[in-house]
Design an enzyme around this catalytic site. Structure first.
Site, mmCIF file in Angstrom:
data_model
loop_
_atom_site.group_PDB
_atom_site.id
_atom_site.type_symbol
_atom_site.label_atom_id
_atom_site.label_comp_id
_atom_site.label_asym_id
_atom_site.label_seq_id
_atom_site.Cartn_x
_atom_site.Cartn_y
_atom_site.Cartn_z
ATOM 1 N N ASN A 1 1.020 -1.188 -0.054
ATOM 2 C CA ASN A 1 0.075 -0.049 0.043
ATOM 3 C C ASN A 1 0.665 1.283 -0.082
ATOM 4 O OD1 ASN A 1 0.754 -0.379 2.770
ATOM 5 N ND2 ASN A 1 -1.224 -0.047 3.645
ATOM 6 N N GLU B 1 4.311 -3.361 12.305
ATOM 7 C CA GLU B 1 3.008 -2.339 12.369
ATOM 8 C C GLU B 1 1.809 -3.136 11.344
ATOM 9 O OE1 GLU B 1 3.396 0.518 13.353
ATOM 10 O OE2 GLU B 1 5.549 0.945 13.055
ATOM 11 N N CYS C 1 -3.416 1.631 6.800
ATOM 12 C CA CYS C 1 -3.664 1.062 7.915
ATOM 13 C C CYS C 1 -4.264 2.033 8.949
ATOM 14 C CB CYS C 1 -2.577 0.143 8.480
ATOM 15 S SG CYS C 1 -1.067 1.099 8.428
ATOM 16 N N GLU D 1 7.944 3.280 14.281
ATOM 17 C CA GLU D 1 8.761 3.859 13.496
ATOM 18 C C GLU D 1 8.700 5.356 13.335
ATOM 19 O OE1 GLU D 1 7.174 1.213 9.902
ATOM 20 O OE2 GLU D 1 9.511 0.432 10.177
#
Ligand code: ADP
Length: 488
Positions: A165, A263, A297, A469
């Site tokens: 994505n 993640e 997400c 991150e």
């Protein structure tokens, strides 16, 4: 195939950025048995090229060369490492149009969004290049005749498995802090969007990243994944993708006790209170829901709107969605591109049909699917037992739920195993603060739908992942602490 390839190359200022080989140990290679994986354009399913289906033995080559390159890299001065990252950043900026075009061709997102992603991807390289020079440990206060110093050392050889994505930003968000910290990294990009990662590797090579320090291994996910995970040389895995695969990789990492950054999926609630600036809220909803055709997400998955303003918000959103152009991401007029594959389309269809069967209604255009392109769907009066209330949709469907009280909506927002992002729209600072604290998630957008930047920690809790991150937290994931005890 040849015709198609010439066509892609003709679209680029620098055709060499369209790489159809894996980048292992500083060499551009085919699979050891010459097998390939075909990559399609999700808009029309045409084949845009192929990448090698690398084998386990090639993963081992990448690991061995990463190990030797990493030792030299970690010994280099931090300013030298920083300079290499700065050169990579410059090259990404200089080639942004080609990188964006490659991304749109393999991922489908509109060109202007692809270009924004390239800027976002580049920002990690810049930020961590600068951060490389500011790493430090600490000295504890003297304690009797005891002195303690904490050093920071590079984790060593690391691996990344990245999703389709955000095919560029998810690579740099991992590689840049790894390299800045003195680590080596082997990336396995999604088989659906490998060309963005390979183009970044080509630019890293030009920037002077030493051979073997950063490899991109394309191929079957399970085979490459196993090769990386069973190696004791690989000390860390950073993964962005689905919760199911994240849990599987976590289990596979147990044997070699790897450090993990995960993640994973989200199911973000967005809450609009009666006292919100409704235009700001509507813009935030649209940005956070429909960016990347709803395939992010941190996308709003559930929008809760307080009763008094529910109808007005619904109308305002419907108006904004009127006339949105969907289609081929290469067309500058297009605001929403195709979904990544047929499975993604089926999920959207099933979520919409399920909600309608439970009493929800569509406001504006009916569900319109053309291949993998879907007109944005606004669902009103969605009951809380609809699938879309509990599962991540990953598509351009916005369900609106009605609520009455702050307490009620907090409970609804947290009724999910996920905990990545949440959004709150209110002009009452105390309320916005209270609700942000009550949300069980890693990130909260307050009167904004945009929550990603290189300098801020990004990540989730619960089933949405581990670690962070971005920001200085992001580089700590690639550093070990070593505590030195001195007796005077
Ligand atoms: P999505 O469902 O959004 O496609 P996935 O979690 O399946 O997300 O994919 C994210 C990344 O994980 C991709 O690079 C994919 O190739 C990789 N992946 C999927 N399955 C495995 C596996 N069994 N081992 C290692 N990597 C995997």
């Amino acid at each position: 195939m040849k015709l198609v390839l010439e066509c892609v190359s003709q679209m680029l200022n620098d055709p060499k950025l369209f790489c159809q080989k894996a980048y292992i140990s500083g060499e551009w290679v085919d699979a050891s048995d010459d097998q390939v994986i075909l990559v399609n354009n999700p808009f029309d399913e045409s084949i845009i090229g192929s990448v090698p289906a690398c084998k386990a033995i090639q993963v081992n080559d990448a690991i061995e060369s990463a190990q030797s390159a990493q030792q030299d890299w970690a010994r280099m001065s931090s300013i030298a490492r920083s300079d290499v990252l700065a050169a990579w950043y410059e090259l990404i900026c200089q080639n942004q149009d080609d990188l964006a075009r490659i991304m749109t061709l393999e991922q489908g997102k509109p060109l202007h969004e692809a270009l924004s992603e390239i800027h976002y991807a580049a920002s990690f390289v810049r930020w961590y290049g600068e951060e490389a020079r500011r790493l430090s440990g600490h000295v504890m206060q003297p304690d009797g005749d005891h002195r303690v110093v904490v050093l920071k050392e590079a984790v060593g050889v690391t691996a990344a498995i990245t999703p389709w994505n955000f095919p560029s930003a998810m690579v740099t968000r991992k590689v840049a802090p790894a390299l800045a910290a003195g680590c080596a990294m082997i990336v396995k990009p999604s088989e659906l969007t490998p060309f963005s990662a390979l183009a970044l590797a080509a630019l890293a090579e030009r920037a002077g990243v030493p051979p073997g320090l950063f490899s991109v291994v394309t191929g079957d996910a399970r085979e490459i994944g196993e090769g990386l995970l069973k190696s004791s040389i690989v000390r860390k895995l950073s993964f962005t993708g689905s919760t199911a695969i994240g849990k599987y990789l976590m289990a596979q990492s147990a044997d070699t006790v790897k450090r993990l950054t995960l993640e994973l999926g989200g199911n973000a609630p967005l809450v609009v209170f009666n006292d919100a600036d409704l235009d700001v809220a509507v813009d935030g909803i649209i940005a956070s829901k429909f960016r990347n055709a709803g395939q992010t997400c941190v996308c709003t998955n559930r929008a809760y709107v307080q009763s008094e303003v529910y109808d007005e918000v619904c109308l305002k959103i419907a108006k904004k969605l009127e006339g949105i152009i969907v289609g081929n991401g290469l067309d500058p007029a297009v605001a929403i591109g195709p979904l990544i594959n047929d499975m993604a389309v089926s999920k959207v269809k099933s979520h919409v049909e399920d909600a309608l069967s439970r009493g929800a209604r569509i406001v504006g255009d009916e569900l319109t699917i053309n291949g993998r392109v879907i007109l944005p769907v606004l669902l009103a009066d969605v009951p809380s037992d609809a699938l879309i209330a509990t599962e991540e949709t990953f598509g351009p469907v916005l369900p609106l739920f009605r609520f009455e009280t702050e307490q009620e909506v907090i409970q609804l927002a947290n009724a999910t195993p996920f905990g990545l992002a949440g959004y709150v729209f209110s002009r009452d600072v105390s309320r916005a603060w209270r609700v942000s604290e009550a949300f069980e998630c890693g990130m909260v957008g307050i009167n904004t739908g945009a929550i990603s930047m290189a300098s801020a920690p990004f990540g989730g809790i619960k089933h949405s992942g581990l670690g962070r991150e971005g920001g200085s937290a992001g580089i700590e994931e690639y550093l070990e602490m070593k505590t030195l005890h001195f007796h005077l």
